[in-house]
Design an enzyme around this catalytic site. Structure first.
Site, PDB file in Angstrom:
ATOM      1  N   LYS A  22       0.838  -1.210   0.000  1.00  0.00           N
ATOM      2  CA  LYS A  22       0.000   0.000   0.000  1.00  0.00           C
ATOM      3  C   LYS A  22       0.871   1.258   0.000  1.00  0.00           C
ATOM      4  CE  LYS A  22      -1.683   1.565   4.089  1.00  0.00           C
ATOM      5  NZ  LYS A  22      -1.406   2.970   4.429  1.00  0.00           N
ATOM      6  N   ASN A  23       1.850   1.303   0.899  1.00  0.00           N
ATOM      7  CA  ASN A  23       2.615   2.544   1.069  1.00  0.00           C
ATOM      8  C   ASN A  23       3.653   2.775  -0.026  1.00  0.00           C
ATOM      9  OD1 ASN A  23       1.048   3.125   3.236  1.00  0.00           O
ATOM     10  ND2 ASN A  23       2.575   2.575   4.794  1.00  0.00           N
ATOM     11  N   ARG A  34       0.374  14.261  13.465  1.00  0.00           N
ATOM     12  CA  ARG A  34       0.837  14.093  12.084  1.00  0.00           C
ATOM     13  C   ARG A  34       0.834  15.374  11.232  1.00  0.00           C
ATOM     14  NH1 ARG A  34      -1.423   8.644   9.632  1.00  0.00           N
ATOM     15  NH2 ARG A  34       0.539   8.652   8.541  1.00  0.00           N
ATOM     16  N   ARG A  55      -9.053  -0.445   4.416  1.00  0.00           N
ATOM     17  CA  ARG A  55      -8.269   0.651   3.824  1.00  0.00           C
ATOM     18  C   ARG A  55      -6.887   0.177   3.426  1.00  0.00           C
ATOM     19  NH1 ARG A  55      -7.389   5.681   7.387  1.00  0.00           N
ATOM     20  NH2 ARG A  55      -5.806   5.705   5.773  1.00  0.00           N
TER      21      ARG A  55
HETATM   22  N1  EPU Z   1       6.419  14.563  11.066  1.00  0.00           N
HETATM   23  C1  EPU Z   1       6.516  15.896  11.380  1.00  0.00           C
HETATM   24  N2  EPU Z   1       6.368  16.809  10.369  1.00  0.00           N
HETATM   25  C2  EPU Z   1       6.140  16.444   9.083  1.00  0.00           C
HETATM   26  C3  EPU Z   1       6.052  15.073   8.770  1.00  0.00           C
HETATM   27  C4  EPU Z   1       6.193  14.149   9.792  1.00  0.00           C
HETATM   28  O1  EPU Z   1       6.697  16.267  12.533  1.00  0.00           O
HETATM   29  O2  EPU Z   1       6.028  17.321   8.218  1.00  0.00           O
HETATM   30  C5  EPU Z   1       6.579  13.543  12.126  1.00  0.00           C
HETATM   31  C6  EPU Z   1       5.293  12.752  12.359  1.00  0.00           C
HETATM   32  O3  EPU Z   1       4.389  13.424  13.212  1.00  0.00           O
HETATM   33  C7  EPU Z   1       5.821  11.472  12.961  1.00  0.00           C
HETATM   34  C8  EPU Z   1       7.166  11.300  12.242  1.00  0.00           C
HETATM   35  O4  EPU Z   1       7.493  12.570  11.701  1.00  0.00           O
HETATM   36  O5  EPU Z   1       6.029  11.621  14.329  1.00  0.00           O
HETATM   37  C9  EPU Z   1       7.189  10.275  11.124  1.00  0.00           C
HETATM   38  O6  EPU Z   1       6.067  10.459  10.278  1.00  0.00           O
HETATM   39  P1  EPU Z   1       6.120  10.204   8.718  1.00  0.00           P
HETATM   40  O7  EPU Z   1       5.986  11.519   8.029  1.00  0.00           O
HETATM   41  O8  EPU Z   1       7.271   9.352   8.363  1.00  0.00           O
HETATM   42  O9  EPU Z   1       4.789   9.386   8.477  1.00  0.00           O
HETATM   43  P2  EPU Z   1       3.916   9.435   7.159  1.00  0.00           P
HETATM   44  O10 EPU Z   1       4.786   9.695   5.999  1.00  0.00           O
HETATM   45  O11 EPU Z   1       2.759  10.307   7.394  1.00  0.00           O
HETATM   46  C10 EPU Z   1       4.154   6.919   6.525  1.00  0.00           C
HETATM   47  C11 EPU Z   1       3.223   5.758   6.321  1.00  0.00           C
HETATM   48  C12 EPU Z   1       2.632   5.347   7.658  1.00  0.00           C
HETATM   49  C13 EPU Z   1       3.797   4.942   8.572  1.00  0.00           C
HETATM   50  C14 EPU Z   1       4.787   6.113   8.715  1.00  0.00           C
HETATM   51  C15 EPU Z   1       6.015   5.763   9.516  1.00  0.00           C
HETATM   52  C16 EPU Z   1       2.408   6.135   4.072  1.00  0.00           C
HETATM   53  C17 EPU Z   1       1.297   6.477   3.174  1.00  0.00           C
HETATM   54  N3  EPU Z   1       2.171   6.165   5.394  1.00  0.00           N
HETATM   55  O12 EPU Z   1       3.371   7.961   7.103  1.00  0.00           O
HETATM   56  O13 EPU Z   1       1.804   4.214   7.420  1.00  0.00           O
HETATM   57  O14 EPU Z   1       3.314   4.608   9.852  1.00  0.00           O
HETATM   58  O15 EPU Z   1       5.218   6.538   7.409  1.00  0.00           O
HETATM   59  O16 EPU Z   1       6.686   4.700   8.966  1.00  0.00           O
HETATM   60  O17 EPU Z   1       3.494   5.808   3.609  1.00  0.00           O
HETATM   61  C18 EPU Z   1       0.075   2.688   7.856  1.00  0.00           C
HETATM   62  O18 EPU Z   1       0.318   2.155   6.760  1.00  0.00           O
HETATM   63  O19 EPU Z   1      -0.691   2.166   8.708  1.00  0.00           O
HETATM   64  C19 EPU Z   1       0.685   3.981   8.178  1.00  0.00           C
HETATM   65  C20 EPU Z   1       0.224   4.790   9.120  1.00  0.00           C
END
Ligand code: EPU
Length: 417
Positions: free
Chosen positions: A22-23, A121, A396
């Site tokens: 998915k990701n 997030r 999802r």
């Molecule tokens: N963060 C910030 N600022 C930002 C972006 C992130 O502070 O601008 C923080 C977040 O709050 C968090 C950390 O950085 O504490 C890491 O978040 P990240 O941005 O890596 O998460 P994401 O990109 O929103 C993706 C996956 C998630 C997975 C996380 C961590 C996708 C579509 N989603 O989310 O997947 O948990 O990376 O590996 O790739 C899931 O599939 O169930 C899922 C939640």
């Protein structure tokens, strides 16, 4: 709305094939916005979030065609530049259209995602990166607006590693003028997979999979054919399913090297794990030992596997401490596991799990995707009947998880609520 009824206590046995990730599929689909030529993606999983991003891309003017072999997306006729609130609020990954839209069309308006079940997030790092590349960013009515005549290469050092942030900026940088260097970039296999696709489209990206990614911008990108990598979280979920039921399961079509942190933990807990080239056999023929787990960005133990491994620790021998370091509040499964007889105490970002001899089936409610998986796993191990409601969270992000579990001998039934 569907619910799942599970009669626990069956040891899972047999073979199961994992779907595409998915990701990895979501950013690959967003990448179609970078070119007017078709992008064909193979092994795209059929699940809710994929349908949501198809709806978003179609809203923007992308033509989507699904065949048995591939999903083909063509962004030649894009005439909208806005990701509306109704789509972003159901799927936070909608924010992945931001980078490609600004890079190719010079404008984007994307609803701010707001909070979600696993914490605040924010997307501040995506925005700060685009700003560094010369985009003008403003906030209006809950939407972020980004404008730029052409993005310029920049050196961007992330405060914390962000997966979709790295992906958004890598896509944006592909069409920028000059060289972009992303430091403290996310190293997840899904980031590397996106770089492979972008390079096939003609981008010049080096270093994906390490914490420094260099992108030399090009004038335009072309079409490409790409197969999405296997889903490592789905793989890990089946690994735990085999372990928690005292079963013996071979998972095929996976990449074991993406799951080393999970394999090592299961091994430490006394579970048998045998790696093949593109398969994993997992079995449990003795007691499971409690082990401590701390989530980390890749190659550490994935936060997306934390809820599932907690379900396993709930009936393991002794105490285990599970520490969540990636998200602020990703323990919603705890209260539901308590209803099944688990002994868990949460202090800050740590859950102290004292193993109990057995879980008891109960009606439970899923609150997010991985929490749903955790409750299903607990139900498979529990005595009696477990009813997991609100399975739309599960749908999802997992392709036919209940059907695949059925194929391994689980007693699981989907009914309309
Ligand atoms: N963060 C910030 N600022 C930002 C972006 C992130 O502070 O601008 C923080 C977040 O709050 C968090 C950390 O950085 O504490 C890491 O978040 P990240 O941005 O890596 O998460 P994401 O990109 O929103 C993706 C996956 C998630 C997975 C996380 C961590 C996708 C579509 N989603 O989310 O997947 O948990 O990376 O590996 O790739 C899931 O599939 O169930 C899922 C939640």
């Amino acid at each position: 709305m569907d619910k799942l009824i599970i009669r626990g206590g069956v040891s899972l046995r047999g073979e199961v094939e994992v779907s595409g990730a998915k990701n990895a599929a979501l950013p690959a689909m967003a990448a179609c916005l970078l070119t007017d030529a078709p992008i064909s993606l193979q092994r795209v999983p059929r699940l809710g979030d994929v349908r949501t991003i198809v709806a978003l891309l179609s809203y923007l003017g992308v033509k989507a065609e699904v065949t048995q072999e591939a999903l083909t997306l063509c962004a030649a006729g894009v005439g909208q530049f806005e990701a509306p609130y109704r789509l972003v609020k159901t799927m936070r990954a909608s924010v992945l259209v931001l980078g490609p839209l600004v890079a190719r069309f010079g404008r984007a308006r994307v609803s701010l995602p707001g909070g979600c079940a696993i914490g605040p997030r924010p997307i501040n790092l995506h925005l700060a990166g685009l700003e560094k590349m010369g985009a003008e960013i403003s906030l209006d009515g809950g939407y972020v607006e980004a404008k730029a005549s052409r993005l310029k290469g920049a050196r961007i050092a992330f405060d914390v590693q962000t997966v979709t942030g790295t992906e958004n900026l890598m896509m944006a940088a592909s069409l920028a003028d000059g060289v972009t260097v992303l430091e403290n970039a996310a190293c997840e296999p899904e980031v590397t997979d996106l770089a492979v696709l972008l390079n096939r489209m003609g981008a010049r990206i080096e270093g994906a999979g390490t914490s420094t990614i260099t992108v030399e911008g090009v004038e335009s990108l072309q079409g490409a054919l790409h197969e999405v990598i296997p889903d490592r979280v789905e793989t890990g979920t089946f690994m735990v399913a085999a372990a928690i039921t005292g079963g013996d399961v071979t998972i095929t079509g996976c990449l074991p090297r993406h799951l080393e942190a999970v394999s090592n933990k299961l091994h430490e807990a006394g579970i048998g794990v045998e790696e093949g080239d593109r398969s994993l056999r997992v079995w449990a023929d003795g007691p499971v030992r409690g082990v401590n787990v701390r989530t980390h960005p890749y190659p550490g133990f994935a936060t997306d596997m934390q809820a599932q491994v907690m379900a396993l620790m709930v009936t393991a021998e002794g105490t285990s401490v599970i520490t969540e370091t990636v998200f602020d509040s990703r323990f919603m499964h705890v209260n539901e596991l308590l209803r099944m007889g688990a002994n868990i105490r949460v202090v800050g970002n740590a859950a102290f799990v004292q193993g109990v001899p057995r879980l008891l089936g109960a009606p439970v409610m899923a609150t997010d995707l991985r929490a749903s998986a955790s409750l299903i796993l607990a139900g498979l191990a529990a005595s009696g009947v477990t009813t997991v409601s609100r399975v739309y969270h599960l749908d999802r992000g997992y392709e036919a998880l209940d059907e695949k579990l059925l194929g391994l001998g689980a007693n699981i039934e989907r009914v309309a609520e």
